[in-house]
Design a protein around this motif. Structure first.
Motif, PDB file in Angstrom:
ATOM      1  N   ASN A 167       9.878  -9.602   8.020  1.00 26.35           N
ATOM      2  CA  ASN A 167       8.929 -10.715   7.924  1.00 26.35           C
ATOM      3  C   ASN A 167       9.615 -11.867   7.203  1.00 26.35           C
ATOM      4  OD1 ASN A 167       6.893 -12.552   7.349  1.00 26.35           O
ATOM      5  ND2 ASN A 167       5.375 -10.983   6.826  1.00 26.35           N
ATOM      6  N   ARG A 168      10.038 -12.884   7.945  1.00 27.86           N
ATOM      7  CA  ARG A 168      10.832 -13.964   7.359  1.00 27.86           C
ATOM      8  C   ARG A 168      10.059 -14.771   6.321  1.00 27.86           C
ATOM      9  NH1 ARG A 168      14.851 -16.580  11.895  1.00 27.86           N
ATOM     10  NH2 ARG A 168      15.800 -14.607  12.585  1.00 27.86           N
ATOM     11  N   ARG A 169       8.759 -14.706   6.355  1.00 29.90           N
ATOM     12  CA  ARG A 169       7.952 -15.457   5.398  1.00 29.90           C
ATOM     13  C   ARG A 169       7.551 -14.616   4.186  1.00 29.90           C
ATOM     14  NH1 ARG A 169       3.676 -18.701   9.350  1.00 29.90           N
ATOM     15  NH2 ARG A 169       5.264 -19.876  10.536  1.00 29.90           N
ATOM     16  N   PHE A 170       8.095 -13.430   4.093  1.00 32.02           N
ATOM     17  CA  PHE A 170       7.629 -12.512   3.046  1.00 32.02           C
ATOM     18  C   PHE A 170       7.774 -13.108   1.652  1.00 32.02           C
ATOM     19  CE2 PHE A 170       8.497  -9.294  -0.180  1.00 32.02           C
ATOM     20  CZ  PHE A 170       7.329  -8.557  -0.110  1.00 32.02           C
ATOM     21  N   LEU A 171       8.875 -13.760   1.367  1.00 34.48           N
ATOM     22  CA  LEU A 171       9.130 -14.262   0.016  1.00 34.48           C
ATOM     23  C   LEU A 171       8.164 -15.378  -0.381  1.00 34.48           C
ATOM     24  CD1 LEU A 171      13.043 -14.285  -0.023  1.00 34.48           C
ATOM     25  CD2 LEU A 171      11.485 -12.519  -0.859  1.00 34.48           C
ATOM     26  N   THR A 172       7.421 -15.900   0.563  1.00 37.47           N
ATOM     27  CA  THR A 172       6.433 -16.944   0.250  1.00 37.47           C
ATOM     28  C   THR A 172       5.014 -16.380   0.164  1.00 37.47           C
ATOM     29  OG1 THR A 172       6.010 -17.511   2.579  1.00 37.47           O
ATOM     30  CG2 THR A 172       7.859 -18.612   1.472  1.00 37.47           C
ATOM     31  N   LEU A 173       4.859 -15.071   0.347  1.00 33.64           N
ATOM     32  CA  LEU A 173       3.523 -14.468   0.387  1.00 33.64           C
ATOM     33  C   LEU A 173       2.985 -14.102  -0.989  1.00 33.64           C
ATOM     34  CD1 LEU A 173       3.917 -12.075   3.474  1.00 33.64           C
ATOM     35  CD2 LEU A 173       2.906 -14.368   3.394  1.00 33.64           C
ATOM     36  N   ASN A 174       3.808 -14.242  -2.007  1.00 37.39           N
ATOM     37  CA  ASN A 174       3.400 -13.897  -3.376  1.00 37.39           C
ATOM     38  C   ASN A 174       2.954 -12.436  -3.477  1.00 37.39           C
ATOM     39  OD1 ASN A 174       3.064 -14.507  -6.100  1.00 37.39           O
ATOM     40  ND2 ASN A 174       0.891 -15.051  -5.834  1.00 37.39           N
ATOM     41  N   THR A 175       3.690 -11.574  -2.778  1.00 36.28           N
ATOM     42  CA  THR A 175       3.406 -10.131  -2.794  1.00 36.28           C
ATOM     43  C   THR A 175       4.581  -9.418  -3.435  1.00 36.28           C
ATOM     44  OG1 THR A 175       2.107 -10.303  -0.761  1.00 36.28           O
ATOM     45  CG2 THR A 175       2.928  -8.113  -1.359  1.00 36.28           C
ATOM     46  N   ARG A 176       4.334  -8.658  -4.505  1.00 36.75           N
ATOM     47  CA  ARG A 176       5.415  -7.968  -5.210  1.00 36.75           C
ATOM     48  C   ARG A 176       5.434  -6.489  -4.846  1.00 36.75           C
ATOM     49  NH1 ARG A 176       5.135  -4.676  -9.257  1.00 36.75           N
ATOM     50  NH2 ARG A 176       6.907  -5.521 -10.434  1.00 36.75           N
ATOM     51  N   PRO A 177       6.614  -5.897  -4.752  1.00 36.17           N
ATOM     52  CA  PRO A 177       6.717  -4.449  -4.540  1.00 36.17           C
ATOM     53  C   PRO A 177       6.110  -3.678  -5.721  1.00 36.17           C
ATOM     54  CG  PRO A 177       8.806  -5.524  -4.065  1.00 36.17           C
ATOM     55  CD  PRO A 177       7.936  -6.548  -4.721  1.00 36.17           C
ATOM     56  N   ASN A 178       5.558  -2.520  -5.436  1.00 32.93           N
ATOM     57  CA  ASN A 178       4.968  -1.674  -6.473  1.00 32.93           C
ATOM     58  C   ASN A 178       6.033  -0.785  -7.126  1.00 32.93           C
ATOM     59  OD1 ASN A 178       2.117  -2.398  -6.320  1.00 32.93           O
ATOM     60  ND2 ASN A 178       2.202  -1.499  -4.267  1.00 32.93           N
ATOM     61  N   HIS A 182       0.772  -1.240   0.000  1.00 33.07           N
ATOM     62  CA  HIS A 182       0.000   0.000   0.000  1.00 33.07           C
ATOM     63  C   HIS A 182       0.808   1.297   0.000  1.00 33.07           C
ATOM     64  CE1 HIS A 182      -3.577  -2.407   0.765  1.00 33.07           C
ATOM     65  NE2 HIS A 182      -2.970  -2.976   1.815  1.00 33.07           N
ATOM     66  N   ASN A 183       2.030   1.280   0.493  1.00 39.88           N
ATOM     67  CA  ASN A 183       2.683   2.555   0.808  1.00 39.88           C
ATOM     68  C   ASN A 183       3.759   3.022  -0.161  1.00 39.88           C
ATOM     69  OD1 ASN A 183       2.367   1.300   4.060  1.00 39.88           O
ATOM     70  ND2 ASN A 183       1.236   3.086   3.359  1.00 39.88           N
ATOM     71  N   LEU A 184       4.462   2.117  -0.807  1.00 30.24           N
ATOM     72  CA  LEU A 184       5.639   2.505  -1.587  1.00 30.24           C
ATOM     73  C   LEU A 184       5.456   2.219  -3.069  1.00 30.24           C
ATOM     74  CD1 LEU A 184       8.500   1.206   0.747  1.00 30.24           C
ATOM     75  CD2 LEU A 184       7.609   3.539   0.560  1.00 30.24           C
ATOM     76  N   TYR A 185       5.863   3.231  -3.903  1.00 32.72           N
ATOM     77  CA  TYR A 185       5.750   3.113  -5.352  1.00 32.72           C
ATOM     78  C   TYR A 185       6.988   3.727  -6.000  1.00 32.72           C
ATOM     79  CZ  TYR A 185       0.847   2.113  -4.347  1.00 32.72           C
ATOM     80  OH  TYR A 185      -0.309   1.551  -3.866  1.00 32.72           O
TER      81      TYR A 185
END
Length: 705
Positions: A197-208, A170-173
């Motif tokens: 967040n150690r599990r971040f790479l498994t969350l399927n969330t990409r930076p904007n 939500h915050n960075l672009y």
């Protein structure tokens, strides 16, 4: 690899000290060194040169200054709107924002204006705050903003793990035209999120963050069979035209007309699965995928953000390729003189009303006439704070040419707002500037911190950002006429072939009357001198100049004042005889035809320390053009120094004539007391006949070295 191991400090690799983003940025800049050096040799930069020549890693402390004084300031506004009774300084100290500069005390009128225009900040949630860096490079700004956002989320009761996910979503672009820069920024943000967040790479969330695409192989006709309305057809044509040269325009791309995004997205949702599989359907699916990417990025380029922060690319208009140059002139006319000026306009467009934007730029926009319209645009907003850096703000850039400033503005017009300015130009290294700034944060009584109302800038012709001047200085422009009231420019002579038509006087036969003295710049001199050039003024030559548009202005029948357009230090003003031409390298002014102004008194004023102080305000650059001089305040009716200036001109003339490059040179004064029978044959043959420069080759025949 040896340089990587031995030349880079071990601390730069320490993530706990910010080494992660630091080392990525430095390695990326090092990678660009060779292509940058090759590109700098070109007359104009090609599209492929743009990433290398415009990438410059922003010093860590300047990133912190920009983020803390924009994002941090906005959050302090939110907290105080929600009833937080702490002062700015107390809140900043709580978050350990060491680079946050509290604003000056404002009048009740300004406070009322702010409150009246301010939206209801009590309803702002952290997920509502968006920060954009439209020229992100390797992601330095975004990574530090990530850390600040983590602080904000934690203060609101979020866990670091949940904060990391929300910040990415939500915050960075960010945007860039360089694929490798995009990849590094993407990687840096993922690693930063992984830190919390150690599990971040498994969350399927990409930076904007996005690499601005370029699809020169697409056109509106490729989608003709899918289009169902004229609106869709015109919208597709508009988008594809912009992204045809996406690697040149980057995030400068914007759309002034409203785009029906829903109608465009409906095209990308058309399903070909029921049709027979063919090369045509496969190709159309590929084109739809490209169009979908363009639509996604275009929507983000058109939205408004809460905060804008950037270090824009620098490129003079003369170096822009034709595609980029035309686009900048059309869409960003106020900033067209340099690419950073265009991005200054663009960043302002990105942020919403009553929000903050911060950037570091070259300081030329603060003073030069070519950026006057840009200053008018930017001062519609409110300058909250500026750290005027001057030279050596970047350790890897030496010399006096590149001068920088970093500042924070609020997109709100507050006529009487008192801004805060830190004048750091006299601190001669990056580390000293940082230390001086931090000292000013702690002790706001230091003599290099200024507070002024930006309305004062409009009292000076051209409205330079002259925050440090006194009331007496401002009153001089109010109480005295400008030089332009009594003097005018002579224009300049342009030959269009200097090699053929301009010579040193000693290269021309002294009997040839077709060649006359040309004022063409030269070394630093006051009052008189630099008359070493002559120009062909025969009828055929004049006809050639005129035919090629080279005769601008004329040779005034009045004596005038000339100076060097470009200097390495201070300008020197000299008397120019009547009826002699001048080139663009030696701007010249003369008394107006209807005026009997005192030329000599003005010459004395221009060479005075008072004038130098004024020029250092209205134009602290190496170029002094006619408009800078014409706008100077001059009490011409109150000052008469003609007799003193006559003596100065006389002394300077005598001095000039003691050198062999003067056409009136007759002998060196140190030789004047030597008896004639002791003078050398060289003196008799060369000096007394004034043939020194013309007959240098003869020296060798006589054994003279």
């Amino acid at each position: 690899m040896q340089h990587l191991i031995h030349d880079i400090s071990e601390a730069d690799f320490d993530v706990n000290q910010g080494g992660q983003v630091e080392i990525i940025g430095w390695l990326y800049q090092y990678y660009n060194t060779e292509p940058k050096d090759l590109a700098f040799k070109k007359r104009k930069y090609s599209e492929s040169d743009i990433p290398a020549v415009t990438q410059l890693f922003t010093p860590d402390w300047i990133v912190k200054y920009m983020v803390e004084n924009s994002l941090g300031r906005y959050w302090i506004d939110v907290l105080q709107a929600k009833g937080d009774q702490r002062s700015e300084s107390e809140i900043a100290e709580n978050y350990q924002w060491h680079y946050y500069m509290p604003e000056a005390q404002q009048s009740e009128k300004v406070l009322v204006e702010i409150a009246a225009a301010q939206p209801d900040l009590t309803k702002v949630k952290l997920k509502d705050i968006s920060l954009i860096d439209p020229a992100m490079g390797s992601g330095h700004v975004l990574v530090y903003a990530f850390d600040v956002f983590v602080q904000l989320y934690e203060s609101e009761g979020y866990s670091r793990r949940d904060a990391a996910k929300d910040i990415i979503q939500h915050n960075l672009y960010g945007f860039d035209i360089d694929t490798r820069a995009f990849q590094l920024a993407y990687f840096a943000l993922c690693m930063k999120a992984r830190e919390y967040n150690r599990r971040f790479l498994t969350l399927n969330t990409r930076p904007n963050v996005f690499d601005i695409p370029e699809y020169s192989d697409l056109s509106a006709t490729d989608f003709e069979e899918l289009v169902t309305s004229d609106t869709q057809r015109s919208n597709i044509a508009c988008l594809l035209d912009a992204f045809h040269d996406g690697n040149s325009y980057g995030s400068l791309i914007h759309f002034s007309d409203s785009i029906d995004w829903q109608a465009l997205e409906s095209i990308t949702e058309i399903d070909f699965k029921e049709q027979q599989l063919s090369f045509d359907t496969i190709e159309m699916e590929n084109k739809k995928t490209k169009l979908k990417e363009i639509i996604e990025i275009s929507k983000l380029l058109c939205r408004k953000y809460t905060i804008g922060v950037m270090n824009p690319p620098y490129m003079g208009s003369g170096k822009m390729n034709d595609v980029l140059g035309k686009y900048v002139k059309k869409h960003f006319p106020a900033g067209k003189a340099d690419l950073f000026g265009a991005f200054m306009q663009r960043l302002r467009m990105f942020v919403s009303e009553n929000s903050y934007y911060a950037m570091i730029t070259q300081h030329a926009w603060m003073f030069l006439s070519s950026f006057e319209k840009l200053r008018q645009t930017l001062t519609q907003d409110t300058l909250i704070n500026m750290a005027h850096l001057g030279t050596r703000a970047f350790e890897e850039i030496g010399g006096e040419v590149v001068q920088s400033t970093t500042f924070v503005s609020k997109k709100q017009s507050l006529n009487d707002y008192v801004g805060t300015y830190e004048r750091l130009i006299n601190f001669n290294s990056q580390s000293k500037k940082e230390k001086a700034y931090l000292t000013a944060v702690r002790d706001q009584s230091v003599d290099y911190l200024y507070r002024t109302n930006q309305a004062n800038f409009g009292k000076i012709p051209g409205s330079p950002i002259a925050y440090w001047v006194s009331d007496n200085f401002l009153n001089a422009f109010k109480n005295f006429d400008s030089v332009s009231k009594h003097f005018e420019s002579t224009g300049r002579l342009k030959t269009h072939n200097n090699v053929k038509y301009i010579r040193y006087w000693w290269e021309i036969d002294s009997e040839n009357d077709d060649w006359i003295v040309l004022h063409n710049g030269g070394e630093y001199r006051k009052y008189f001198g630099n008359e070493i050039y002559v120009v062909d003024y025969s009828k055929p030559a004049i006809n050639f100049y005129s035919a090629h548009g080279g005769m601008v202005g004329n040779n005034s029948a009045y004596s005038g004042i000339t100076w060097n357009l470009i200097t390495s230090a201070n300008p020197g003003f000299r008397l120019k005889e009547a009826n002699l031409p001048n080139s663009s390298g030696a701007p010249t002014i003369v008394p107006s035809s209807h005026d009997n102004a005192d030329l000599l008194s003005l010459l004395g004023f221009l060479n005075s320390n008072v004038c130098l102080k004024i020029l250092n305000v209205v134009n602290p650059t190496l170029n002094t053009n006619v408009s800078n001089i014409m706008n100077l305040p001059y009490p011409y009716t109150k000052v008469n120094t003609s007799n003193i200036v006559k003596d100065c001109v006389s002394i300077s003339t005598i001095d000039w004539n003691t050198f062999e490059i003067s056409e009136d040179f007759s002998g060196h004064p140190l030789l004047s007391h030597i008896a004639d029978d002791n003078l050398s044959i060289w003196y008799y043959a060369m000096v007394l006949t004034n043939q020194c420069a013309k007959n240098v080759p003869i020296f060798q025949l006589w054994g003279v070295k």
